[in-house]
Design a protein around this motif. Sequence first.
Motif, PDB file in Angstrom:
ATOM      1  N   UNK A  65       0.898  -1.194  -0.535  1.00 47.28           N
ATOM      2  CA  UNK A  65       0.137  -0.062   0.002  1.00 47.28           C
ATOM      3  C   UNK A  65       1.031   1.032   0.057  1.00 47.28           C
ATOM      4  N   UNK A  66       0.185   2.486   0.121  1.00 45.69           N
ATOM      5  CA  UNK A  66       1.076   3.887  -0.161  1.00 45.69           C
ATOM      6  C   UNK A  66       1.643   4.134   0.564  1.00 45.69           C
ATOM      7  N   UNK A  67       1.129   3.873   2.312  1.00 43.85           N
ATOM      8  CA  UNK A  67       2.350   4.112   3.534  1.00 43.85           C
ATOM      9  C   UNK A  67       3.288   2.851   3.226  1.00 43.85           C
ATOM     10  N   UNK A  68       3.255   2.073   3.013  1.00 43.30           N
ATOM     11  CA  UNK A  68       4.459   1.189   3.151  1.00 43.30           C
ATOM     12  C   UNK A  68       5.453   1.556   2.431  1.00 43.30           C
ATOM     13  N   UNK A  69       5.111   1.581   1.099  1.00 40.18           N
ATOM     14  CA  UNK A  69       5.968   2.603   0.265  1.00 40.18           C
ATOM     15  C   UNK A  69       6.910   3.569   0.548  1.00 40.18           C
ATOM     16  N   UNK A  70       6.180   4.100   1.339  1.00 38.33           N
ATOM     17  CA  UNK A  70       6.869   5.583   2.084  1.00 38.33           C
ATOM     18  C   UNK A  70       8.859   5.182   2.793  1.00 38.33           C
ATOM     19  N   UNK A  71       9.048   4.401   3.324  1.00 42.61           N
ATOM     20  CA  UNK A  71      10.521   4.688   3.534  1.00 42.61           C
ATOM     21  C   UNK A  71      10.899   4.704   2.462  1.00 42.61           C
ATOM     22  N   UNK A  72      10.605   3.814   1.528  1.00 40.67           N
ATOM     23  CA  UNK A  72      11.789   3.621   0.473  1.00 40.67           C
ATOM     24  C   UNK A  72      11.275   5.331  -0.738  1.00 40.67           C
TER      25      UNK A  72
END
Length: 231
Positions: A109-116
Amino acid sequence: MKKNTKRVLGISAAALVAMSLGTAPAMAHDGGTEGKNVVLTATLTELNGSGASGKAIAVVRGETIRAIGIRAKGLTPNAPHAQHIHYGEQALNECPTLALDSNGDGRLNTVEGVPAYGPVVVSLNTRGDTTPASFLDVTRFPVSNNGTYNYFRRNINFTDVAGTGYPGAGGTGTAAQIAEAIRAGEGVVVIHGNDYDGNGTYNLSDPEGASELDPTLPAEATDPVACGLLH
């Protein structure tokens, strides 16, 4: 001009500069880039098994995106696709992998991608406000025509993003700092919207359920489907 902008990604980056600014392009290399036209390109590759791909070209000068064009294909047909430039001081500033699937549901999901890729710093919509505050206004983003679209917009200003409510936005920095990072090749273009079951619409009743960003929106509307680093 209108005819040319529809074909913006079929021409060279240098031609895009000349077309959008009416002047000879100036590519910034060593030294400061603030007062120079910096041409950035991104090759967009699929996320979440979407089959989507594309290319982006942006011309940045100072704290303004003088022109940006995106051509995307393989998207959910005839559906809106939110798209943004992401950047974060604490992010890797790259595209994510399924290694960031923290809840183990087999998709990002979008939030899971934020660290990247970091938080949203620019909303690449078709009209109106382009700040991160507009990152979920799906009514103002491109709608694919049978799975493809060509996007072009000029004169988008970078803004401060702290306090916008977007996950991870609090420590991103000022507009000047964000613009400097984008000119240096740390911005990431992300396209969203994935009709996983192929029923033709984004539905709250589908197995993915509601978006983690807004419970009134389906996760299908906000999950990332394509990503590329602007370099």
